[in-house]
Enzyme design. Structure first.
Site, PDB file in Angstrom:
ATOM      1  N   LYS A 162       1.980  -3.116   6.518  1.00 36.75           N
ATOM      2  CA  LYS A 162       2.211  -2.854   5.264  1.00 36.75           C
ATOM      3  C   LYS A 162       3.560  -2.422   5.214  1.00 36.75           C
ATOM      4  O   LYS A 162       4.298  -2.633   4.220  1.00 36.75           O
ATOM      5  CB  LYS A 162       1.355  -1.630   4.755  1.00 36.75           C
ATOM      6  N   SER A 177       0.918  -1.156   0.026  1.00 44.23           N
ATOM      7  CA  SER A 177      -0.069  -0.051   0.245  1.00 44.23           C
ATOM      8  C   SER A 177       0.954   1.207  -0.007  1.00 44.23           C
ATOM      9  O   SER A 177       2.122   1.007   0.309  1.00 44.23           O
ATOM     10  CB  SER A 177      -0.911  -0.040   1.352  1.00 44.23           C
ATOM     11  N   TYR A 224      -2.439  -1.204  10.398  1.00 42.85           N
ATOM     12  CA  TYR A 224      -2.218  -1.308   8.946  1.00 42.85           C
ATOM     13  C   TYR A 224      -1.207  -0.951   8.329  1.00 42.85           C
ATOM     14  O   TYR A 224      -0.292  -1.484   7.460  1.00 42.85           O
ATOM     15  CB  TYR A 224      -3.589  -0.636   8.438  1.00 42.85           C
TER      16      TYR A 224
END
Length: 262
Positions: free
Chosen positions: A161, A144, A157
């Site tokens: 990532k 991402s 998150y």
């Protein structure tokens, strides 16, 4: 004959959102698909039939819970027992939760790290021996823009990532003497169900309609002023999975509307 005719392609989280776009793109190029995800068996049977109609040699569904590392490895083993070595492994499965770190639920942290990062470790570790045996493999990890930069309220998150980017580099170095590559794709905002939830939250806060709220949400991140499309991500994955992409390994490919150029 498609570019991936008879290539065995395993896509985690391959039944919805970006994952489904990737699965569909591989199907259209003649791949032999194995899809992971959360879906009722009847719906998965219908989806696989649709993908075969679009060109896939075959399609199998597996509803493994990727929070369990042993189960993630067993998912790969079952695929190999049925199909032989996996040619292309796409670690795409992901979940999200948004909250300030002091309010971030511990169980959400654990689940996000397990699905978004640890599952890729387990599937890759399980798939590499057979790839080495055939002398070919492509591992594409869905990172991402948040694998390169951070945003508030997304601690788990962002951590996962960033971890995927590091894992990608390590695997690339460990396989550099073979025709096995490992790369990460770093999308910006794509209007998936996960992002739609964020748009709706922004909509409630701003009073804008859904479309305007979406563009307002990304305006500071995407200099282009547009969402990235699922097809654009799928096209990048297919490019990295191609046999001619063998000189590209250990890198991140940003498809983010200019986000990380700022």
């Amino acid at each position: 004959m498609g570019r991936f005719s008879n290539r065995v392609v395993l896509v985690t989280g391959g039944v919805s959102g970006i994952g489904l776009a990737i699965s569909t793109a591989f199907a259209q190029q003649g791949a032999d698909l194995i899809l992971g995800g959360m879906m009722a068996a009847s719906a998965a049977e219908t989806l696989c039939a649709e993908l075969v109609a679009k060109g896939a040699v075959a399609c199998r569904f597996d509803d493994t819970d990727l929070r369990d590392g042993a189960a993630a490895r067993a998912f790969v083993s079952r695929a190999e027992q049925n199909k032989g070595a996996i040619d292309v492994l796409v670690n795409n499965a992901g979940i999200q939760h948004v909250a300030p770190i002091e309010d971030f639920p511990t169980d959400k942290w654990d689940d996000i790290l397990a699905v978004n990062l640890s599952a890729a470790f387990h599937t890759t570790a399980a798939a590499l021996p057979a790839m080495r045996g055939t002398g070919f493999g492509r591992v594409v990890n869905m990172a991402s823009a948040h694998g390169l930069v951070a945003s508030v309220h997304k601690s788990a998150y962002v951590a996962a990532k960033h971890g995927i980017v590091g894992l990608t580099k390590a695997v690339a170095l460990e396989t550099a003497d073979t025709d096995i590559t490992c790369n990460a794709v770093c999308p910006g905002f794509v209007l998936t169900p996960l992002v739609a939830e964020q748009v709706r939250a922004h909509q409630e806060k701003t009073g804008l309609d859904f479309d305007k709220a979406g563009l307002d949400l990304i305006k500071d991140k995407h200099p282009t002023g547009r969402f990235v499309t699922q097809q654009q991500i799928a096209d990048m994955v297919l490019f990295l999975a191609d046999k001619n992409a063998g000189a590209i390994t250990g890198t991140t490919m940003s498809v983010d509307g200019g986000w990380t150029a700022q």
